[in-house]
Design a protein around this motif. Sequence first.
Motif, PDB file in Angstrom:
ATOM      1  N   GLU A 174       0.828  -1.205   0.000  1.00  0.00           N
ATOM      2  CA  GLU A 174       0.000   0.000   0.000  1.00  0.00           C
ATOM      3  C   GLU A 174       0.862   1.254   0.000  1.00  0.00           C
ATOM      4  O   GLU A 174       0.591   2.210  -0.753  1.00  0.00           O
ATOM      5  CB  GLU A 174      -0.930   0.009   1.209  1.00  0.00           C
ATOM      6  CG  GLU A 174      -1.817   1.249   1.260  1.00  0.00           C
ATOM      7  CD  GLU A 174      -2.824   1.231   2.398  1.00  0.00           C
ATOM      8  OE1 GLU A 174      -3.524   2.264   2.571  1.00  0.00           O
ATOM      9  OE2 GLU A 174      -2.920   0.210   3.109  1.00  0.00           O
ATOM     10  N   PRO A 192      -6.044  -9.784  -5.445  1.00  0.00           N
ATOM     11  CA  PRO A 192      -5.456  -8.476  -5.734  1.00  0.00           C
ATOM     12  C   PRO A 192      -4.357  -8.073  -4.757  1.00  0.00           C
ATOM     13  O   PRO A 192      -4.534  -8.141  -3.540  1.00  0.00           O
ATOM     14  CB  PRO A 192      -6.658  -7.530  -5.641  1.00  0.00           C
ATOM     15  CG  PRO A 192      -7.845  -8.378  -5.956  1.00  0.00           C
ATOM     16  CD  PRO A 192      -7.522  -9.718  -5.362  1.00  0.00           C
ATOM     17  N   SER A 195      -5.014  -2.095  -4.599  1.00  0.00           N
ATOM     18  CA  SER A 195      -6.404  -1.644  -4.540  1.00  0.00           C
ATOM     19  C   SER A 195      -6.561  -0.341  -5.317  1.00  0.00           C
ATOM     20  O   SER A 195      -5.639   0.479  -5.366  1.00  0.00           O
ATOM     21  CB  SER A 195      -6.810  -1.426  -3.077  1.00  0.00           C
ATOM     22  OG  SER A 195      -8.066  -0.783  -2.992  1.00  0.00           O
ATOM     23  N   ARG A 196      -7.728  -0.166  -5.911  1.00  0.00           N
ATOM     24  CA  ARG A 196      -8.012   1.083  -6.640  1.00  0.00           C
ATOM     25  C   ARG A 196      -7.831   2.292  -5.743  1.00  0.00           C
ATOM     26  O   ARG A 196      -7.303   3.339  -6.186  1.00  0.00           O
ATOM     27  CB  ARG A 196      -9.444   1.045  -7.196  1.00  0.00           C
ATOM     28  CG  ARG A 196     -10.012   2.399  -7.649  1.00  0.00           C
ATOM     29  CD  ARG A 196      -9.231   2.976  -8.817  1.00  0.00           C
ATOM     30  NE  ARG A 196      -9.660   4.330  -9.127  1.00  0.00           N
ATOM     31  CZ  ARG A 196      -9.109   5.434  -8.636  1.00  0.00           C
ATOM     32  NH1 ARG A 196      -8.093   5.362  -7.780  1.00  0.00           N
ATOM     33  NH2 ARG A 196      -9.547   6.611  -8.991  1.00  0.00           N
ATOM     34  N   GLU A 197      -8.219   2.204  -4.479  1.00  0.00           N
ATOM     35  CA  GLU A 197      -8.167   3.348  -3.572  1.00  0.00           C
ATOM     36  C   GLU A 197      -6.737   3.817  -3.305  1.00  0.00           C
ATOM     37  O   GLU A 197      -6.522   4.937  -2.854  1.00  0.00           O
ATOM     38  CB  GLU A 197      -8.848   2.991  -2.249  1.00  0.00           C
ATOM     39  CG  GLU A 197     -10.365   2.889  -2.324  1.00  0.00           C
ATOM     40  CD  GLU A 197     -10.837   1.647  -3.060  1.00  0.00           C
ATOM     41  OE1 GLU A 197     -10.070   0.652  -3.124  1.00  0.00           O
ATOM     42  OE2 GLU A 197     -11.964   1.663  -3.597  1.00  0.00           O
ATOM     43  N   TRP A 198      -5.750   2.983  -3.593  1.00  0.00           N
ATOM     44  CA  TRP A 198      -4.364   3.360  -3.324  1.00  0.00           C
ATOM     45  C   TRP A 198      -3.737   4.188  -4.447  1.00  0.00           C
ATOM     46  O   TRP A 198      -2.649   4.737  -4.268  1.00  0.00           O
ATOM     47  CB  TRP A 198      -3.510   2.110  -3.119  1.00  0.00           C
ATOM     48  CG  TRP A 198      -3.936   1.245  -1.985  1.00  0.00           C
ATOM     49  CD1 TRP A 198      -4.813   1.563  -0.976  1.00  0.00           C
ATOM     50  CD2 TRP A 198      -3.508  -0.094  -1.735  1.00  0.00           C
ATOM     51  NE1 TRP A 198      -4.957   0.510  -0.127  1.00  0.00           N
ATOM     52  CE2 TRP A 198      -4.164  -0.528  -0.553  1.00  0.00           C
ATOM     53  CE3 TRP A 198      -2.625  -0.965  -2.378  1.00  0.00           C
ATOM     54  CZ2 TRP A 198      -3.969  -1.799  -0.028  1.00  0.00           C
ATOM     55  CZ3 TRP A 198      -2.431  -2.231  -1.850  1.00  0.00           C
ATOM     56  CH2 TRP A 198      -3.102  -2.641  -0.686  1.00  0.00           C
ATOM     57  N   ASP A 219      -6.942  -5.022  -8.489  1.00  0.00           N
ATOM     58  CA  ASP A 219      -8.343  -4.745  -8.171  1.00  0.00           C
ATOM     59  C   ASP A 219      -9.122  -4.508  -9.470  1.00  0.00           C
ATOM     60  O   ASP A 219      -8.776  -3.621 -10.252  1.00  0.00           O
ATOM     61  CB  ASP A 219      -8.388  -3.490  -7.292  1.00  0.00           C
ATOM     62  CG  ASP A 219      -9.776  -3.172  -6.775  1.00  0.00           C
ATOM     63  OD1 ASP A 219     -10.760  -3.730  -7.276  1.00  0.00           O
ATOM     64  OD2 ASP A 219      -9.859  -2.329  -5.856  1.00  0.00           O
ATOM     65  N   LYS A 221     -11.711  -2.952  -9.945  1.00  0.00           N
ATOM     66  CA  LYS A 221     -12.267  -1.597  -9.989  1.00  0.00           C
ATOM     67  C   LYS A 221     -11.354  -0.613 -10.703  1.00  0.00           C
ATOM     68  O   LYS A 221     -11.803   0.461 -11.118  1.00  0.00           O
ATOM     69  CB  LYS A 221     -12.560  -1.108  -8.569  1.00  0.00           C
ATOM     70  CG  LYS A 221     -13.730  -1.818  -7.906  1.00  0.00           C
ATOM     71  CD  LYS A 221     -14.070  -1.216  -6.559  1.00  0.00           C
ATOM     72  CE  LYS A 221     -13.026  -1.526  -5.514  1.00  0.00           C
ATOM     73  NZ  LYS A 221     -13.407  -1.050  -4.167  1.00  0.00           N
TER      74      LYS A 221
END
Length: 302
Positions: A174, A192, A195-198, A219, A221
Amino acid sequence: MRECIAVMEQALGDLQRGFLSHPLRTVWVPPDVNGATVWRPAYRSAPKPMFGGKLLFVLNDNPSRGLDSHQGQVILADGETGQIRALLDASAVTGIRTAAVSALATRLLAREDAQVLAIVGTGVQARKHLESIPLVRAFTRVLVAGRTRDHAERFVDSVAAQTPCPVAAAESVEHASRAADVLVTVTDSPTPVISREWLRPGTHVNAVGASRPWAWEIDPKIYADAVAFCDRRESLCAEAGEYLRAVADGLIAGPEQIGELGELIVGKRKGRTSADQITLFRSLGLAIEDLAAAEFIVERSG
């Protein structure tokens, strides 16, 4: 590596021009084998007819033996007579051409001012991508994340002297992902690792590992928010598990939303159009890349 980037650009352009062709790879998992055999044929029609083929033996226990998991041969044969012209080590060819294609995608899609490269993975392809990606962007630092911090630190110790900019082990995947301008995933993870949020606005991602329909290295997403490219849509639809999940979940409509890198090369499709776009290259690996690499090697050695 620098020469191979140019060879891959020509090959992917020739694929779009109709000079190169290949079917989907054939994969067979023998009983009680922790791995598989893979056959990838290819053909060039012009300017000089040529057959190519790669026979791979993928042995998942090889890294514990100090060996590349991918072993085998690349065969080059005359396109008219079928006479063998060369037999090459598949591990060497695959290692170089895979990383060269990612470097090409980075050159075409990443922001010009990208400064931080992050690599998730500590195997052969991590080393090759650490060699290839800095050839196309002037990074100020590199972060490496592995299965554990210890894996990453050992990797960094082994490559630091050959890296053109400072390289360090990241605290976590991350941490590396959130800091990255260019992010490379080269793992065999079935779930995965990013993550997309990272991902920050403007990040470019090269997703290279875990090319099986049941595996999601990234991910799904990410596809919904990225300007996405692959090497070949047919391979994407057959082999990229996270892409198949993105379609199944309604995150994207289908393959028409995904460009091919060759389309970008020949001007059929646009790539990045703004600095804050996330871009994605999903690498599956193509037999025509092996054929083109073998042709170049034989030409240079003649």
